[in-house]
Design a protein around this motif. Structure first.
Motif, PDB file in Angstrom:
ATOM      1  N   GLU A   1       2.800 -29.711 -18.818  1.00  0.00           N
ATOM      2  CA  GLU A   1       2.479 -31.138 -18.765  1.00  0.00           C
ATOM      3  C   GLU A   1       1.060 -31.393 -18.258  1.00  0.00           C
ATOM      4  OE1 GLU A   1       4.945 -30.192 -15.014  1.00  0.00           O
ATOM      5  OE2 GLU A   1       4.938 -29.652 -17.142  1.00  0.00           O
TER       6      GLU A   1
ATOM      7  N   ARG B   1      -1.598 -29.703 -19.419  1.00  0.00           N
ATOM      8  CA  ARG B   1      -2.555 -29.171 -20.388  1.00  0.00           C
ATOM      9  C   ARG B   1      -3.607 -30.198 -20.809  1.00  0.00           C
ATOM     10  NH1 ARG B   1       0.312 -25.229 -24.864  1.00  0.00           N
ATOM     11  NH2 ARG B   1       1.260 -23.747 -23.402  1.00  0.00           N
ATOM     12  N   ALA B   2      -3.181 -31.439 -21.011  1.00  0.00           N
ATOM     13  CA  ALA B   2      -4.102 -32.442 -21.554  1.00  0.00           C
ATOM     14  C   ALA B   2      -5.303 -32.670 -20.639  1.00  0.00           C
ATOM     15  CB  ALA B   2      -3.363 -33.753 -21.796  1.00  0.00           C
TER      16      ALA B   2
ATOM     17  N   TRP C   1      -7.415 -23.159 -28.759  1.00  0.00           N
ATOM     18  CA  TRP C   1      -7.466 -24.608 -28.549  1.00  0.00           C
ATOM     19  C   TRP C   1      -6.615 -25.360 -29.557  1.00  0.00           C
ATOM     20  CZ3 TRP C   1      -9.237 -28.755 -31.497  1.00  0.00           C
ATOM     21  CH2 TRP C   1      -9.385 -29.961 -30.809  1.00  0.00           C
TER      22      TRP C   1
ATOM     23  N   GLY D   1      -4.008 -27.069 -31.531  1.00  0.00           N
ATOM     24  CA  GLY D   1      -2.594 -27.415 -31.485  1.00  0.00           C
ATOM     25  C   GLY D   1      -1.888 -27.184 -30.169  1.00  0.00           C
ATOM     26  N   ARG D   2      -2.611 -26.854 -29.109  1.00  0.00           N
ATOM     27  CA  ARG D   2      -1.935 -26.565 -27.846  1.00  0.00           C
ATOM     28  C   ARG D   2      -2.135 -27.659 -26.804  1.00  0.00           C
ATOM     29  NH1 ARG D   2      -3.081 -21.652 -30.116  1.00  0.00           N
ATOM     30  NH2 ARG D   2      -1.358 -20.160 -30.093  1.00  0.00           N
ATOM     31  N   GLY D   3      -2.784 -28.743 -27.172  1.00  0.00           N
ATOM     32  CA  GLY D   3      -2.872 -29.898 -26.292  1.00  0.00           C
ATOM     33  C   GLY D   3      -3.784 -29.745 -25.100  1.00  0.00           C
TER      34      GLY D   3
END
Length: 299
Positions: free
Chosen positions: A129, A131-132, A160, A162-164
């Motif tokens: 949660e 990651r962003a 990088w 698609g993994r947020g």
């Protein structure tokens, strides 16, 4: 004695390290491959620094009856070790053991399996949660070969996607810029308040330890940035599967090497003198215990 109908031996070739933990991880990894491939002769050795030396690994397999080998370099990028040192070492072994033949597989990365492992190491120090709001600094070994450094940048981009994550930057611990402190500073200037330093290394060693120390030192001077350091990839099932994949590619002659940006083939700006250069084994300067023989060359 090896069954004459046995498939060619899998020869895993490592660079070597003065770090006992890293060397033991390599040896344990090779032992695990033997368990996975009970009908295939499997051996592994280093081109320098650590036991067993490659020559001993080959001799042991030859004494057991092996004459055909498929060598897989246990390296992540196509730098000098993969392009010059290991092929030269294999050529010496062929001369030392008349009647043997050696196929040569390609380096391991970039590969989706390794991206999976990198993401797992990321998750060990960062809840998903977060990651962003997190930037990753992917740290490679570093090389004077621009093609090898570009491969690390490619891995960073693939990680990088698609993994947020807020972003993935690159740095190197040796021979190439930016170094770890400069990479962390770049992340800070780009607005990062949380950075995960992610070593792009297979096993423990002097250089991964240096990555951690440099990251810790930088973090101590920048308390406003949350810096976390992930572990090395390690001897995972994904890595074993990938080595076996590279072995089978070598047997089939399906290597798919990318030579479009190789400095030994293409006149890259600043590296024109390398086109067609003779490849000679050399010692790497980053371990102070290295010696420089008459056939070494400067980086």
């Amino acid at each position: 004695m090896t069954n004459p109908l046995s498939p060619p031996a899998l020869l895993v070739v490592g660079h070597g390290t003065r770090d006992d933990e890293g060397a033991e991880a390599f040896r344990a990894f090779v032992a695990g491959l033997r368990d996975r491939l009970p009908d295939t002769p499997v051996g592994g050795g280093f081109i320098e620094l650590s036991p067993p030396p490659l020559a001993d690994a080959v001799s042991e397999l030859v004494e057991a009856g092996a004459t055909r080998f498929a060598a897989v370099p246990l390296v992540l990028v196509s730098a000098g070790h993969a392009k010059g040192d290991i092929p030269a070492a294999l050529a010496r072994e062929r001369e030392r053991h008349p009647g043997t033949s050696f196929g040569y597989g390609r380096p391991l990365g970039p590969h989706p399996a390794l991206l999976t492992v990198l993401e797992r190491r990321l998750d060990e120090v960062l809840p998903p949660e977060l990651r962003a709001g997190t930037t990753v600094l992917l740290v490679g070994r570093g090389s004077t070969d621009p093609d090898a450094n570009a491969e690390v940048a490619k891995v960073a981009r693939l990680l990088w996607e698609g993994r947020g994550l807020a972003g993935v930057e690159t740095a190197f611990v040796s021979l190439a810029a930016p170094d770890v402190p400069s990479g962390l500073e770049r992340c800070r200037l780009l607005g990062a308040e949380r950075v995960v330093v992610l070593p792009y290394f297979l096993f423990a060693g002097i250089l991964p330890t240096r990555v951690r120390q440099q990251a810790t030192d930088w973090a101590d001077g920048h308390p406003g940035v949350d810096v976390r350091v992930a572990g090395v990839m390690g001897a995972t099932d994904e890595l074993a599967d990938l080595v076996i994949e590279r072995y089978r590619e070598a047997l089939a002659g399906d290597l798919r090497m990318n030579c479009d940006t190789c400095v030994y083939r293409i006149a890259m700006p600043g590296f024109e003198d390398r086109v067609g250069a003779e490849q000679r084994p050399h010692h790497h300067p980053d371990d102070p215990s290295h010696s420089h023989g008459p056939h070494s060359h400067a980086h």
